[in-house]
Design an enzyme around this catalytic site. Structure first.
Site, PDB file in Angstrom:
ATOM      1  N   LYS A 253      -6.198  -5.398   4.598  1.00 58.45           N
ATOM      2  CA  LYS A 253      -6.201  -4.010   4.138  1.00 58.45           C
ATOM      3  C   LYS A 253      -7.623  -3.546   3.804  1.00 58.45           C
ATOM      4  O   LYS A 253      -8.399  -4.323   3.255  1.00 58.45           O
ATOM      5  CB  LYS A 253      -5.333  -3.935   2.870  1.00 58.45           C
ATOM      6  CG  LYS A 253      -4.972  -2.547   2.444  1.00 58.45           C
ATOM      7  CD  LYS A 253      -4.189  -2.570   1.138  1.00 58.45           C
ATOM      8  CE  LYS A 253      -5.076  -2.830  -0.043  1.00 58.45           C
ATOM      9  NZ  LYS A 253      -4.461  -2.576  -1.346  1.00 58.45           N
TER      10      LYS A 253
ATOM     11  N   LYS B 153     -11.500  -1.853  -1.679  1.00 54.60           N
ATOM     12  CA  LYS B 153     -12.771  -1.783  -2.400  1.00 54.60           C
ATOM     13  C   LYS B 153     -13.169  -3.152  -2.938  1.00 54.60           C
ATOM     14  O   LYS B 153     -14.304  -3.358  -3.339  1.00 54.60           O
ATOM     15  CB  LYS B 153     -12.685  -0.721  -3.505  1.00 54.60           C
ATOM     16  CG  LYS B 153     -11.391  -0.711  -4.303  1.00 54.60           C
ATOM     17  CD  LYS B 153     -11.123   0.638  -4.984  1.00 54.60           C
ATOM     18  CE  LYS B 153      -9.750   0.680  -5.649  1.00 54.60           C
ATOM     19  NZ  LYS B 153      -9.264   1.991  -6.005  1.00 54.60           N
TER      20      LYS B 153
ATOM     21  N   LYS C 207      -3.599 -10.757  -6.304  1.00 50.36           N
ATOM     22  CA  LYS C 207      -4.713 -10.526  -7.228  1.00 50.36           C
ATOM     23  C   LYS C 207      -4.957 -11.689  -8.171  1.00 50.36           C
ATOM     24  O   LYS C 207      -6.037 -11.793  -8.755  1.00 50.36           O
ATOM     25  CB  LYS C 207      -4.479  -9.238  -8.020  1.00 50.36           C
ATOM     26  CG  LYS C 207      -4.597  -8.032  -7.125  1.00 50.36           C
ATOM     27  CD  LYS C 207      -4.616  -6.728  -7.880  1.00 50.36           C
ATOM     28  CE  LYS C 207      -4.945  -5.602  -6.916  1.00 50.36           C
ATOM     29  NZ  LYS C 207      -4.752  -4.290  -7.456  1.00 50.36           N
TER      30      LYS C 207
HETATM   31  P1  TYM Z   1      -4.556   1.947  -6.051  1.00 51.68           P
HETATM   32  O1  TYM Z   1      -5.494   2.564  -7.011  1.00 51.68           O
HETATM   33  O2  TYM Z   1      -4.806   0.546  -5.609  1.00 51.68           O
HETATM   34  O3  TYM Z   1      -4.490   2.832  -4.758  1.00 51.68           O
HETATM   35  C1  TYM Z   1      -4.293   4.248  -4.855  1.00 51.68           C
HETATM   36  C2  TYM Z   1      -3.421   4.738  -3.716  1.00 51.68           C
HETATM   37  O4  TYM Z   1      -4.093   4.525  -2.478  1.00 51.68           O
HETATM   38  C3  TYM Z   1      -3.277   3.779  -1.597  1.00 51.68           C
HETATM   39  N1  TYM Z   1      -4.146   2.900  -0.810  1.00 51.68           N
HETATM   40  C4  TYM Z   1      -4.163   2.857   0.520  1.00 51.68           C
HETATM   41  N2  TYM Z   1      -3.483   3.564   1.437  1.00 51.68           N
HETATM   42  C5  TYM Z   1      -3.749   3.305   2.738  1.00 51.68           C
HETATM   43  N3  TYM Z   1      -4.628   2.359   3.149  1.00 51.68           N
HETATM   44  C6  TYM Z   1      -5.331   1.626   2.266  1.00 51.68           C
HETATM   45  N4  TYM Z   1      -6.184   0.722   2.685  1.00 51.68           N
HETATM   46  C7  TYM Z   1      -5.114   1.871   0.876  1.00 51.68           C
HETATM   47  N5  TYM Z   1      -5.636   1.347  -0.267  1.00 51.68           N
HETATM   48  C8  TYM Z   1      -5.036   1.998  -1.282  1.00 51.68           C
HETATM   49  C9  TYM Z   1      -2.338   2.996  -2.497  1.00 51.68           C
HETATM   50  O5  TYM Z   1      -1.169   2.627  -1.826  1.00 51.68           O
HETATM   51  C10 TYM Z   1      -2.094   3.984  -3.611  1.00 51.68           C
HETATM   52  O6  TYM Z   1      -1.081   4.900  -3.274  1.00 51.68           O
HETATM   53  N6  TYM Z   1      -0.649   0.838  -8.952  1.00 51.68           N
HETATM   54  C11 TYM Z   1      -1.337   1.913  -8.275  1.00 51.68           C
HETATM   55  C12 TYM Z   1      -1.785   3.013  -9.215  1.00 51.68           C
HETATM   56  C13 TYM Z   1      -0.674   3.550 -10.038  1.00 51.68           C
HETATM   57  C14 TYM Z   1       0.326   4.464  -9.592  1.00 51.68           C
HETATM   58  C15 TYM Z   1       1.157   4.681 -10.720  1.00 51.68           C
HETATM   59  C16 TYM Z   1       0.570   5.064  -8.356  1.00 51.68           C
HETATM   60  C17 TYM Z   1      -0.430   3.277 -11.341  1.00 51.68           C
HETATM   61  N7  TYM Z   1       0.675   3.962 -11.751  1.00 51.68           N
HETATM   62  C18 TYM Z   1       2.269   5.539 -10.633  1.00 51.68           C
HETATM   63  C19 TYM Z   1       1.686   5.920  -8.296  1.00 51.68           C
HETATM   64  C20 TYM Z   1       2.519   6.153  -9.400  1.00 51.68           C
HETATM   65  C21 TYM Z   1      -2.577   1.341  -7.593  1.00 51.68           C
HETATM   66  O7  TYM Z   1      -3.090   0.325  -8.009  1.00 51.68           O
HETATM   67  O8  TYM Z   1      -3.059   2.084  -6.581  1.00 51.68           O
END
Ligand code: TYM
Length: 337
Positions: free
Chosen positions: A201, A204, A120
């Site tokens: 991947k 968005k 990022k």
């Molecule tokens: P984030 O918002 O980027 O993504 C949310 C969840 O979706 C999953 N994900 C995917 N899974 C499969 N294929 C994809 N292409 C894909 N894109 C996203 C991510 O693995 C995630 O599980 N840091 C985290 C948010 C967060 C969090 C937490 C999660 C903050 N604190 C505590 C769990 C526990 C994040 O940026 O996810």
């Protein structure tokens, strides 16, 4: 995750999806559908990590809208607010406070190794220091609730490993305070790839809108995006990531939305070309998303959602403050309780 014992009654889930862009089906496949499934077996906390979203610049009106939207997706996808706690991170101040404490436990070197930070920040100007320390806040999110399990997609597993290390380090230094959590990652759908490039991947942040399917995409948009999705020249619907990554990705999407195993899907389309497969895949997705989209629109601007989030924040704060106080006490802060 199916184990049923007295132990499982104490098991807890916490997870969340960042409100930093429109939600695509990757977040559904890797995270949201797991939330819906596990809420029945585990005490569950599902939050909207809005403090995480601001590690990169956010337009205030967009942040406001997207934060409600993520909460609405939770409910629309089937999370029962009577059973699970749904809340916004910024409404529970303990997250930021324990986040600071976890920053004092995390080493600069280990944060530097986080691949998400590298991806990022790569080539960007004006990278915020919060983007770098973000995993310490994520650890705080999880540890505050003594979560035993954290359902996530594959890209979050490194952050989960760090969370475990920080919990253990803190417990060793100050006495047992935190539960050491485990990541729960599905074999199928934990890493959906772009429809235009199976090496990247589904995300968005990809400027090519044809590379992802959004949770709110109209049926015709979904059909069009799939008809253009890359495949290969072999013409066989076969699950083989090494030699057929694009088709394997589509098979995984089919499996996530249609519920069949990859073998069942291979058998179903044996002898048929990609055209028939992609057409049916589009219908499987459309069918699954339709009720979620309907419910989403009903709830996103409703007083019902306000009420769910208000109640959720109060309930979450009760739990979070208990852990925060214990952590502060253990570290030697003066507390009055
Ligand atoms: P984030 O918002 O980027 O993504 C949310 C969840 O979706 C999953 N994900 C995917 N899974 C499969 N294929 C994809 N292409 C894909 N894109 C996203 C991510 O693995 C995630 O599980 N840091 C985290 C948010 C967060 C969090 C937490 C999660 C903050 N604190 C505590 C769990 C526990 C994040 O940026 O996810």
């Amino acid at each position: 995750m199916t184990q049923k014992s007295t132990e499982s009654a104490k098991k807890r889930i916490l997870s969340g999806i960042k409100p930093s862009g429109e939600l695509n089906i990757g977040g559904y496949a890797g995270a949201l559908r797991q939330f819906v499934e596990y809420q029945h077996e585990y005490e569950s906390f599902f939050f909207v990590p809005d403090l995480h979203a601001i590690t990169v610049a956010q337009d205030p009106a967009e942040l406001h809208r997207r934060s409600r939207e993520i909460a609405a997706y939770y409910v629309a996808a089937g999370i029962d607010p009577e059973k699970s706690v749904i809340f916004l991170q910024s409404q529970v101040p303990a997250h930021a406070e324990l986040g600071w404490i976890m920053e004092t436990q995390a080493y600069f070197g280990e944060l530097s190794r986080m691949t998400q930070f590298k991806e990022k920040s790569d080539g960007k100007e004006g990278v915020s220091s919060a983007l770098f320390t973000y995993p310490a806040l994520m650890a705080s999110d999880i540890l505050l609730y003594q979560a035993t399990h954290v359902p996530v997609g594959e890209d979050q597993t490194q952050h989960l490993e760090l969370t475990r290390d920080l919990a253990q380090r803190f417990n060793n230094r100050f006495g047992r305070t935190f539960t050491v959590p485990e990541a729960v990652v599905q074999e199928i759908g934990c890493r959906l790839m772009g429809l235009d490039d199976p090496q990247k991947k589904m995300s968005k942040s990809n400027p090519n809108k044809g590379s992802y399917i959004l949770m709110l995409d109209e049926p015709d948009v979904i059909r069009k995006k799939l008809s253009r999705a890359v495949t290969d020249s072999e013409g066989q619907v076969r699950y083989d990531w090494e030699n057929k990554p694009a088709v394997s990705n589509l098979i995984e999407i089919y499996s996530v939305f249609g519920g069949q195993t990859t073998e069942e899907i291979e058998r179903r389309f044996e002898g048929q070309g990609y055209g028939a497969f992609k057409k049916e895949l589009a219908e499987v997705i459309v069918e699954k998303l339709a009720p979620i989209q309907r419910r989403f629109h009903e709830i996103v601007d409703s007083a019902e959602l306000d009420e769910i989030l208000n109640r959720g924040a109060r309930r979450a704060a009760e739990e979070a403050n208990l852990t925060l106080n214990a952590a502060k006490k253990a570290m030697g802060f003066v507390t009055f309780d």
